[in-house]
Every structure is written in structure tokens, then in C-alpha cells.
Design a protein around this motif. Structure first.
Motif, mmCIF file in Angstrom:
data_model
loop_
_atom_site.group_PDB
_atom_site.id
_atom_site.type_symbol
_atom_site.label_atom_id
_atom_site.label_comp_id
_atom_site.label_asym_id
_atom_site.label_seq_id
_atom_site.Cartn_x
_atom_site.Cartn_y
_atom_site.Cartn_z
ATOM 1 N N ASP A 14 67.868 62.879 19.181
ATOM 2 C CA ASP A 14 69.154 62.993 19.794
ATOM 3 C C ASP A 14 68.968 63.181 21.299
ATOM 4 O OD1 ASP A 14 70.852 62.420 17.815
ATOM 5 O OD2 ASP A 14 71.226 64.556 17.468
ATOM 6 N N ASN A 15 67.810 63.655 21.684
ATOM 7 C CA ASN A 15 67.461 64.174 23.209
ATOM 8 C C ASN A 15 67.384 62.594 23.905
ATOM 9 O OD1 ASN A 15 65.263 64.762 21.347
ATOM 10 N ND2 ASN A 15 63.926 65.210 23.230
ATOM 11 N N VAL A 16 67.676 62.489 25.070
ATOM 12 C CA VAL A 16 67.532 61.428 25.966
ATOM 13 C C VAL A 16 66.893 61.771 27.051
ATOM 14 C CG1 VAL A 16 68.728 59.671 27.034
ATOM 15 C CG2 VAL A 16 69.605 60.370 24.833
ATOM 16 N N VAL A 17 65.659 61.146 27.625
ATOM 17 C CA VAL A 17 65.262 61.292 28.715
ATOM 18 C C VAL A 17 65.659 59.891 29.564
ATOM 19 C CG1 VAL A 17 62.953 61.714 29.920
ATOM 20 C CG2 VAL A 17 63.342 62.523 27.773
ATOM 21 N N ILE A 18 66.077 60.021 30.824
ATOM 22 C CA ILE A 18 66.106 58.885 31.737
ATOM 23 C C ILE A 18 65.141 59.000 32.805
ATOM 24 C CG2 ILE A 18 67.788 57.833 33.208
ATOM 25 C CD1 ILE A 18 70.094 58.654 31.188
ATOM 26 N N PHE A 19 64.370 58.209 33.289
ATOM 27 C CA PHE A 19 63.453 58.114 34.277
ATOM 28 C C PHE A 19 63.990 57.030 35.475
ATOM 29 C CE2 PHE A 19 61.206 58.574 30.573
ATOM 30 C CZ PHE A 19 60.118 59.550 30.591
ATOM 31 N N LEU A 20 63.860 57.715 36.700
ATOM 32 C CA LEU A 20 64.372 57.001 37.948
ATOM 33 C C LEU A 20 63.165 57.044 38.777
ATOM 34 C CD1 LEU A 20 67.516 59.570 38.328
ATOM 35 C CD2 LEU A 20 67.276 57.436 37.250
ATOM 36 N N HIS A 21 62.790 55.660 39.033
ATOM 37 C CA HIS A 21 61.790 55.314 39.842
ATOM 38 C C HIS A 21 62.050 55.701 41.372
ATOM 39 C CE1 HIS A 21 64.054 51.899 41.517
ATOM 40 N NE2 HIS A 21 64.362 51.499 40.301
ATOM 41 N N GLY A 22 61.261 55.432 42.137
ATOM 42 C CA GLY A 22 61.013 55.615 43.827
ATOM 43 C C GLY A 22 61.484 54.193 44.385
ATOM 44 N N PHE A 23 61.744 54.513 45.790
ATOM 45 C CA PHE A 23 62.106 53.242 46.620
ATOM 46 C C PHE A 23 61.152 52.268 46.472
ATOM 47 C CE2 PHE A 23 62.244 51.211 50.903
ATOM 48 C CZ PHE A 23 63.690 50.969 50.839
ATOM 49 N N LEU A 24 61.587 51.205 46.257
ATOM 50 C CA LEU A 24 61.085 49.814 46.029
ATOM 51 C C LEU A 24 60.389 49.509 44.840
ATOM 52 C CD1 LEU A 24 59.569 49.088 49.569
ATOM 53 C CD2 LEU A 24 61.613 48.264 48.599
ATOM 54 N N GLY A 25 60.586 50.688 43.627
ATOM 55 C CA GLY A 25 59.983 50.566 42.422
ATOM 56 C C GLY A 25 60.915 49.920 41.560
ATOM 57 N N THR A 26 60.520 49.906 40.387
ATOM 58 C CA THR A 26 61.305 49.351 39.036
ATOM 59 C C THR A 26 61.418 50.245 38.154
ATOM 60 O OG1 THR A 26 59.733 48.011 38.007
ATOM 61 C CG2 THR A 26 60.832 47.235 39.727
ATOM 62 N N GLY A 27 62.209 50.115 37.103
ATOM 63 C CA GLY A 27 62.152 50.936 35.870
ATOM 64 C C GLY A 27 60.888 50.714 35.159
ATOM 65 N N GLU A 28 60.055 49.694 35.120
ATOM 66 C CA GLU A 28 59.191 49.279 34.574
ATOM 67 C C GLU A 28 57.904 50.291 34.973
ATOM 68 O OE1 GLU A 28 56.408 45.261 33.465
ATOM 69 O OE2 GLU A 28 57.847 45.244 35.253
ATOM 70 N N ASP A 29 57.923 50.936 35.916
ATOM 71 C CA ASP A 29 56.924 51.749 36.490
ATOM 72 C C ASP A 29 56.711 52.881 35.514
ATOM 73 O OD1 ASP A 29 56.978 50.217 38.764
ATOM 74 O OD2 ASP A 29 57.825 51.941 39.975
ATOM 75 N N TRP A 30 57.920 53.101 34.656
ATOM 76 C CA TRP A 30 57.683 54.412 33.501
ATOM 77 C C TRP A 30 57.246 53.945 32.251
ATOM 78 C CZ3 TRP A 30 57.861 58.943 35.545
ATOM 79 C CH2 TRP A 30 58.388 59.394 36.832
ATOM 80 N N VAL A 31 57.151 52.586 32.144
ATOM 81 C CA VAL A 31 56.926 52.096 30.604
ATOM 82 C C VAL A 31 55.623 52.976 30.096
ATOM 83 C CG1 VAL A 31 56.080 50.222 29.281
ATOM 84 C CG2 VAL A 31 58.177 49.901 30.953
ATOM 85 N N PRO A 32 54.536 53.018 30.548
ATOM 86 C CA PRO A 32 53.521 53.711 29.901
ATOM 87 C C PRO A 32 53.738 55.146 29.396
ATOM 88 C CG PRO A 32 52.575 52.827 31.733
ATOM 89 C CD PRO A 32 54.129 52.460 31.897
ATOM 90 N N ILE A 33 54.601 55.886 30.397
ATOM 91 C CA ILE A 33 54.995 57.032 29.904
ATOM 92 C C ILE A 33 56.097 57.138 28.854
ATOM 93 C CG2 ILE A 33 56.132 59.273 31.045
ATOM 94 C CD1 ILE A 33 54.585 58.651 33.551
ATOM 95 N N MET A 34 57.113 56.541 29.008
ATOM 96 C CA MET A 34 57.858 56.212 27.838
ATOM 97 C C MET A 34 57.307 55.855 26.644
ATOM 98 S SD MET A 34 61.114 54.597 29.853
ATOM 99 C CE MET A 34 60.980 52.976 29.227
ATOM 100 N N LYS A 35 56.467 54.891 26.478
ATOM 101 C CA LYS A 35 55.680 54.675 25.341
ATOM 102 C C LYS A 35 54.932 55.871 24.740
ATOM 103 C CE LYS A 35 54.687 49.573 25.795
ATOM 104 N NZ LYS A 35 53.757 48.831 26.256
ATOM 105 N N ALA A 36 54.301 56.764 25.602
ATOM 106 C CA ALA A 36 53.652 57.991 24.948
ATOM 107 C C ALA A 36 54.673 59.020 24.456
ATOM 108 C CB ALA A 36 52.831 58.529 26.329
#
Length: 124
Positions: A14-36
Motif C-alpha cells: 500500500d505504500n507509495v513512493v513518488i520520485f521527483l527529478h531535478g531541473f532538465l531531468g526526467t522520471g526515467e532518471d529514477w528507474v534503477p532505484i525504483m526497480k531496486a
């Protein structure tokens, strides 16, 4: 109107973690951490308005295109609406640089929806 592109890895938690990228980044920047960590939380990252695959649609008078105003408050409102659609529970926000500032703003202004907030500012 803002349309945010989502990247997600869902678990049965049930816990949801939302990742917010930095300026000029994208959500894809967080994919390795999200997979982990995706076995212990529903992980979602977002291409914030004006970045990556997100779209800003704002039509001015007489059909002319205008620049849509963006601010931390506007982005926080867009994210709040998105969170409302995703889960009835509080969420954990993780942000880097600009994303950290947005996460902090949301934690202060929308604390009833934010369980915790982790932020990382770049070194100066």
C-alpha cells in the motif's frame, strides 16, 4: 492543462513512493532505484511539467499559443491531483534538486497527503 508522463513499478504494497527529478531531468532518471525497491513499495516517477514526455497545453485568446506559467505551487497542485487519483493513502516523496524543492513545498502545504519527504540538493 498539464499532462505528466509516468514511470511506474508496482508491488502489492500500500505504500507509495513518488520520485521527483531535478531541473532538465526526467522520471526515467529514477528507474534503477525504483526497480531496486519495487518489492516493498509502489514506485512512481513523473516527468514534471515542461520536462521529458510531459505536455503543457495552454491556448490563449483567438487560438494563439501562449507560454503556460509554471511555479512550484502549480506543479504541486498538478502532483496533488495525480496523487489523489493514484491512492487514498499518504505518499512518500523523494526529490532531487528542483524535485526536492517541490517535495518540500508539498510536505509543508499538503502535509495531510504526504507521509514523509526525502530530498537531495546538488552540491555547490
Amino acid at each position: 492543462m498539464y499532462q505528466c508522463r509516468l514511470w511506474h513499478y508496482f508491488s502489492l504494497q500500500d505504500n507509495v513512493v513518488i520520485f521527483l527529478h531535478g531541473f532538465l531531468g526526467t522520471g526515467e532518471d529514477w528507474v534503477p532505484i525504483m526497480k531496486a525497491i519495487s518489492r516493498s513499495a509502489k514506485c512512481i516517477s513523473i516527468d514534471l511539467p515542461g520536462h521529458g514526455g510531459s505536455k503543457i497545453q495552454n491556448h490563449g485568446s483567438k487560438g494563439a499559443q501562449e507560454e503556460a506559467p509554471l511555479s512550484i505551487e502549480i506543479v504541486a497542485d498538478v502532483l496533488y491531483k495525480l496523487i489523489q487519483d493514484i491512492t487514498p493513502f499518504k505518499v512518500t516523496l523523494v526529490g532531487y534538486s528542483m524535485g526536492a524543492r517541490i517535495a518540500l513545498h508539498m510536505a509543508l502545504r499538503l502535509g495531510h497527503k504526504v507521509y514523509s519527504c526525502y530530498r537531495r540538493f546538488p552540491s555547490i
